[in-house]
Write a protein that holds these residues in place. Structure first.
Motif, PDB file in Angstrom:
ATOM      1  N   ASP A   1      66.216  75.242  69.391  1.00 21.20           N
ATOM      2  CA  ASP A   1      66.995  76.423  69.017  1.00 21.20           C
ATOM      3  C   ASP A   1      68.071  76.778  70.050  1.00 21.20           C
ATOM      4  N   LEU A   2      68.247  75.940  71.050  1.00 18.13           N
ATOM      5  CA  LEU A   2      69.136  76.264  72.171  1.00 18.13           C
ATOM      6  C   LEU A   2      70.530  76.686  71.724  1.00 18.13           C
ATOM      7  N   GLU A   3      71.188  75.907  70.899  1.00 19.75           N
ATOM      8  CA  GLU A   3      72.577  76.212  70.538  1.00 19.75           C
ATOM      9  C   GLU A   3      72.681  77.520  69.750  1.00 19.75           C
ATOM     10  N   ALA A   4      71.753  77.746  68.827  1.00 18.40           N
ATOM     11  CA  ALA A   4      71.765  78.994  68.054  1.00 18.40           C
ATOM     12  C   ALA A   4      71.481  80.183  68.966  1.00 18.40           C
ATOM     13  N   TYR A   5      70.541  80.031  69.893  1.00 20.52           N
ATOM     14  CA  TYR A   5      70.210  81.096  70.838  1.00 20.52           C
ATOM     15  C   TYR A   5      71.418  81.439  71.711  1.00 20.52           C
ATOM     16  N   LYS A   6      72.046  80.418  72.281  1.00 21.99           N
ATOM     17  CA  LYS A   6      73.218  80.654  73.131  1.00 21.99           C
ATOM     18  C   LYS A   6      74.337  81.334  72.349  1.00 21.99           C
ATOM     19  N   ALA A   7      74.585  80.892  71.146  1.00 15.50           N
ATOM     20  CA  ALA A   7      75.671  81.466  70.335  1.00 15.50           C
ATOM     21  C   ALA A   7      75.406  82.946  70.043  1.00 15.50           C
ATOM     22  N   LEU A   8      74.172  83.286  69.672  1.00 10.11           N
ATOM     23  CA  LEU A   8      73.857  84.677  69.365  1.00 10.11           C
ATOM     24  C   LEU A   8      73.892  85.528  70.634  1.00 10.11           C
ATOM     25  N   TRP A   9      73.398  84.992  71.728  1.00  9.25           N
ATOM     26  CA  TRP A   9      73.405  85.697  73.014  1.00  9.25           C
ATOM     27  C   TRP A   9      74.839  85.998  73.447  1.00  9.25           C
ATOM     28  N   ILE A  10      75.698  84.993  73.397  1.00  7.19           N
ATOM     29  CA  ILE A  10      77.106  85.175  73.777  1.00  7.19           C
ATOM     30  C   ILE A  10      77.782  86.173  72.832  1.00  7.19           C
ATOM     31  N   HIS A  11      77.456  86.119  71.544  1.00 13.10           N
ATOM     32  CA  HIS A  11      78.012  87.088  70.595  1.00 13.10           C
ATOM     33  C   HIS A  11      77.657  88.507  71.025  1.00 13.10           C
ATOM     34  N   GLY A  12      76.392  88.735  71.339  1.00 13.46           N
ATOM     35  CA  GLY A  12      75.958  90.064  71.772  1.00 13.46           C
ATOM     36  C   GLY A  12      76.634  90.492  73.052  1.00 13.46           C
ATOM     37  N   LEU A  13      76.710  89.595  74.007  1.00 17.57           N
ATOM     38  CA  LEU A  13      77.344  89.918  75.289  1.00 17.57           C
ATOM     39  C   LEU A  13      78.816  90.260  75.120  1.00 17.57           C
ATOM     40  N   THR A  14      79.455  89.617  74.176  1.00 14.43           N
ATOM     41  CA  THR A  14      80.884  89.825  73.944  1.00 14.43           C
ATOM     42  C   THR A  14      81.150  91.115  73.174  1.00 14.43           C
ATOM     43  N   THR A  15      80.342  91.376  72.155  1.00 14.04           N
ATOM     44  CA  THR A  15      80.606  92.523  71.294  1.00 14.04           C
ATOM     45  C   THR A  15      79.954  93.810  71.771  1.00 14.04           C
ATOM     46  N   GLU A  16      78.859  93.712  72.531  1.00 10.93           N
ATOM     47  CA  GLU A  16      78.140  94.899  73.002  1.00 10.93           C
ATOM     48  C   GLU A  16      77.736  94.730  74.472  1.00 10.93           C
ATOM     49  N   PRO A  17      78.703  94.607  75.369  1.00  9.64           N
ATOM     50  CA  PRO A  17      78.396  94.312  76.770  1.00  9.64           C
ATOM     51  C   PRO A  17      77.515  95.360  77.444  1.00  9.64           C
ATOM     52  N   GLU A  18      77.563  96.600  76.962  1.00 10.84           N
ATOM     53  CA  GLU A  18      76.759  97.655  77.577  1.00 10.84           C
ATOM     54  C   GLU A  18      75.265  97.478  77.319  1.00 10.84           C
ATOM     55  N   ALA A  19      74.900  96.617  76.383  1.00  8.30           N
ATOM     56  CA  ALA A  19      73.499  96.414  76.030  1.00  8.30           C
ATOM     57  C   ALA A  19      72.835  95.306  76.845  1.00  8.30           C
ATOM     58  N   PHE A  20      73.583  94.659  77.721  1.00  5.54           N
ATOM     59  CA  PHE A  20      73.062  93.509  78.456  1.00  5.54           C
ATOM     60  C   PHE A  20      73.311  93.662  79.955  1.00  5.54           C
ATOM     61  N   LEU A  21      72.471  92.994  80.732  1.00  7.97           N
ATOM     62  CA  LEU A  21      72.649  92.969  82.175  1.00  7.97           C
ATOM     63  C   LEU A  21      73.742  91.975  82.570  1.00  7.97           C
ATOM     64  N   LEU A  22      73.698  90.783  81.990  1.00  4.99           N
ATOM     65  CA  LEU A  22      74.677  89.752  82.333  1.00  4.99           C
ATOM     66  C   LEU A  22      75.986  89.963  81.587  1.00  4.99           C
ATOM     67  N   THR A  23      77.044  89.409  82.140  1.00  8.79           N
ATOM     68  CA  THR A  23      78.322  89.372  81.440  1.00  8.79           C
ATOM     69  C   THR A  23      78.379  88.082  80.618  1.00  8.79           C
ATOM     70  N   ALA A  24      79.309  88.021  79.682  1.00  8.10           N
ATOM     71  CA  ALA A  24      79.473  86.813  78.874  1.00  8.10           C
ATOM     72  C   ALA A  24      79.817  85.621  79.761  1.00  8.10           C
ATOM     73  N   ALA A  25      80.633  85.829  80.789  1.00  8.89           N
ATOM     74  CA  ALA A  25      80.994  84.735  81.697  1.00  8.89           C
ATOM     75  C   ALA A  25      79.766  84.222  82.444  1.00  8.89           C
ATOM     76  N   GLU A  26      78.891  85.129  82.884  1.00  7.98           N
ATOM     77  CA  GLU A  26      77.670  84.702  83.579  1.00  7.98           C
ATOM     78  C   GLU A  26      76.754  83.915  82.642  1.00  7.98           C
ATOM     79  N   ALA A  27      76.627  84.378  81.416  1.00  8.94           N
ATOM     80  CA  ALA A  27      75.768  83.684  80.460  1.00  8.94           C
ATOM     81  C   ALA A  27      76.335  82.314  80.109  1.00  8.94           C
ATOM     82  N   ALA A  28      77.654  82.238  79.967  1.00 12.71           N
ATOM     83  CA  ALA A  28      78.276  80.956  79.645  1.00 12.71           C
ATOM     84  C   ALA A  28      78.028  79.939  80.752  1.00 12.71           C
TER      85      ALA A  28
END
Length: 162
Positions: A9-36
């Motif tokens: 499930d790695l690719e689907a997990y990463k895609a959804l995680w990055i989507h969340g980080l990008t659209t709702e950054p206040e809901a996450f500890l990491l930034t999208a750049a850190e997650a990428a």
């Protein structure tokens, strides 16, 4: 369907995680750049451990919640929960509740005595979800994170499992 994620499930997990980080950054500890920049090998190990539970609609991953065991031996009795993310198109269907029930059951199976999480103080929907699952506030961390130059407070919550 709710189930633990696997390395497949790695690719689907990463895609959804990055989507969340990008659209709702206040809901996450990491930034999208850190997650990428996260290494696939560490994410695969996390998925292989059963520490991430996913919500699926058909074959599409639409939500997830993670559980992290305390690192030092003296913290092995507890786990941190988060992040929890549901794609906006799949919200208001009970998936957050289902994911929380699944992660609580998994924590009990692993023998944890308590779960902890932190949530943005302004996120009343998430706070209500966690309270409905038996989490109670035990603290407030002022300026827990700074998102786009704006300090944000986190509510600290705990659920005993014993």
């Amino acid at each position: 369907m709710i189930r633990p994620l696997t390395p497949e499930d790695l690719e689907a997990y990463k895609a959804l995680w990055i989507h969340g980080l990008t659209t709702e950054p206040e809901a996450f500890l990491l930034t999208a750049a850190e997650a990428a920049g996260a290494l696939d090998s560490s994410l695969i190990a996390k998925l292989a451990s059963g520490a991430v539970i996913g919500a699926f609609e058909g074959t599409a991953l639409v939500g997830f919640v993670a559980m992290h065991q305390g690192g030092p031996e003296r913290l092995h009795h507890m786990a941190d929960i988060g992040p929890l993310y549901i794609h906006p198109s799949a919200r208001r269907r009970g998936l957050g509740r289902d994911l929380m029930c699944a992660v609580i059951d998994a924590a009990k199976t692993r023998g944890f005595l308590q779960l902890e999480l932190c949530v943005d103080a302004t996120n009343t929907g998430a706070r209500a979800l966690y309270e409905a699952q038996g989490f109670a506030q035990f603290g407030l961390r002022p300026r827990s994170v700074i998102v786009n130059g704006v300090p944000r407070d986190d509510v600290l919550m705990l659920k005993p499992l014993d």
